[in-house]
Write a protein that holds these residues in place. Structure first.
Motif, mmCIF file in Angstrom:
data_model
loop_
_atom_site.group_PDB
_atom_site.id
_atom_site.type_symbol
_atom_site.label_atom_id
_atom_site.label_comp_id
_atom_site.label_asym_id
_atom_site.label_seq_id
_atom_site.Cartn_x
_atom_site.Cartn_y
_atom_site.Cartn_z
ATOM 1 N N ALA A 1 0.836 -1.193 0.000
ATOM 2 C CA ALA A 1 0.000 0.000 0.000
ATOM 3 C C ALA A 1 0.873 1.245 0.000
ATOM 4 O O ALA A 1 2.095 1.180 0.166
ATOM 5 C CB ALA A 1 -0.930 0.000 1.208
ATOM 6 N N GLY A 2 0.248 2.385 -0.166
ATOM 7 C CA GLY A 2 0.991 3.637 -0.255
ATOM 8 C C GLY A 2 1.787 3.959 0.989
ATOM 9 O O GLY A 2 2.868 4.554 0.914
ATOM 10 N N GLU A 3 1.289 3.558 2.167
ATOM 11 C CA GLU A 3 1.983 3.883 3.412
ATOM 12 C C GLU A 3 3.162 2.956 3.683
ATOM 13 O O GLU A 3 3.993 3.253 4.531
ATOM 14 C CB GLU A 3 1.000 3.818 4.575
ATOM 15 C CG GLU A 3 -0.061 4.899 4.563
ATOM 16 C CD GLU A 3 -0.952 4.798 5.785
ATOM 17 O OE1 GLU A 3 -0.549 5.279 6.863
ATOM 18 O OE2 GLU A 3 -2.047 4.221 5.661
ATOM 19 N N GLY A 4 3.211 1.812 3.030
ATOM 20 C CA GLY A 4 4.335 0.913 3.178
ATOM 21 C C GLY A 4 4.474 0.336 4.577
ATOM 22 O O GLY A 4 3.538 -0.250 5.121
ATOM 23 N N PHE A 5 5.648 0.517 5.170
ATOM 24 C CA PHE A 5 5.974 -0.102 6.447
ATOM 25 C C PHE A 5 5.033 0.335 7.576
ATOM 26 O O PHE A 5 4.712 -0.471 8.454
ATOM 27 C CB PHE A 5 7.413 0.218 6.835
ATOM 28 C CG PHE A 5 8.439 -0.432 5.951
ATOM 29 C CD1 PHE A 5 8.114 -1.516 5.160
ATOM 30 C CD2 PHE A 5 9.730 0.058 5.898
ATOM 31 C CE1 PHE A 5 9.052 -2.125 4.346
ATOM 32 C CE2 PHE A 5 10.685 -0.539 5.090
ATOM 33 C CZ PHE A 5 10.340 -1.632 4.313
#
Length: 223
Positions: free
Chosen positions: A48-52
């Motif tokens: 997703a765009g937020e990643g970690f």
């Protein structure tokens, strides 16, 4: 202290055995399903765009625990919930011990009433970060599978980031070589296209000494 069940005489023993077997099978299936759902949710969060950050929140939710991701220096990168950042003081000593071991490595201990597990992120001698989770009761085998999935996804993401960092470092080295041979105009154009321009003065220079591994590790910390 043992449970005592009264069974009518007309109930055959095989019926009890079948009921217990079905119950155990249903429980095992439910555990496998929860693990599968959690692994899928972690994978979706990782891309997703937020990643970690999204992955750490999803991990904490799925394990009903607090979760903290640390960088290779031991600083908090992401935490879920936000109050989990306050657990850093409890993790420092164990993180230092894991940093000296080849990745992946893990340790488990009790801190402030919580069962805590810390795993290093990376491969071989290059530890790129740490993942810590904790809750009042120990992780089950199914929970361990979920945690290992998170570790694999984080390690993969960090290694991809490292390759990008290496490529960018090589571009910067090439830019520096242009400046050394007096090709200032070409260096300015390249820097403008890649990073928006050369650094503003005054410029600080750092010289790193030691083996190639030491210089690489120091460069990772500086960037």
């Amino acid at each position: 202290g043992l449970p005592l069940l009264e069974v009518p005489l007309e109930v055959p023993f095989i019926a009890i055995s079948k009921a217990v077997s079905h119950a155990l099978a249903a429980e095992e299936y439910a555990a496998v399903k929860r693990t599968y759902d959690a692994q899928q949710a972690l994978t979706r969060a990782a891309v997703a765009g937020e990643g970690f950050a999204a992955l750490i929140r999803q991990l904490a939710h799925r394990l009903d625990a607090w979760a903290v991701m640390l960088d290779q220096a031991g600083a908090v990168v992401h935490a879920a919930p936000a109050s989990a950042r306050d657990r850093l003081s409890e993790l420092g000593g164990e993180v230092d011990r894991l940093r000296a071991a080849r990745a992946p490595a893990s340790t488990a201990f009790v801190a402030d009433g919580d069962e805590v597990v810390i795993q290093s992120l990376g491969s071989g001698s290059r530890v790129r970060g740490f993942l810590a989770v904790g809750r009042p009761h120990a992780l089950t085998p199914a929970d361990r599978h979920v945690l290992n999935t998170a570790v694999s996804l984080l390690t993969l993401g960090l290694e991809q980031s490292r390759r990008l960092d290496t490529a960018e470092r090589q571009l910067r080295a090439g830019l520096f070589q242009l400046l050394l041979v007096g090709q200032v105009g070409a260096a300015r154009r390249l820097a403008r296209e890649l990073w928006g321009g050369l650094p503003a003065e005054p410029i600080t220079l750092l010289a790193l000494a030691g083996t190639a591994d030491v210089r690489t590790a120091a460069g990772d910390l500086l960037t």
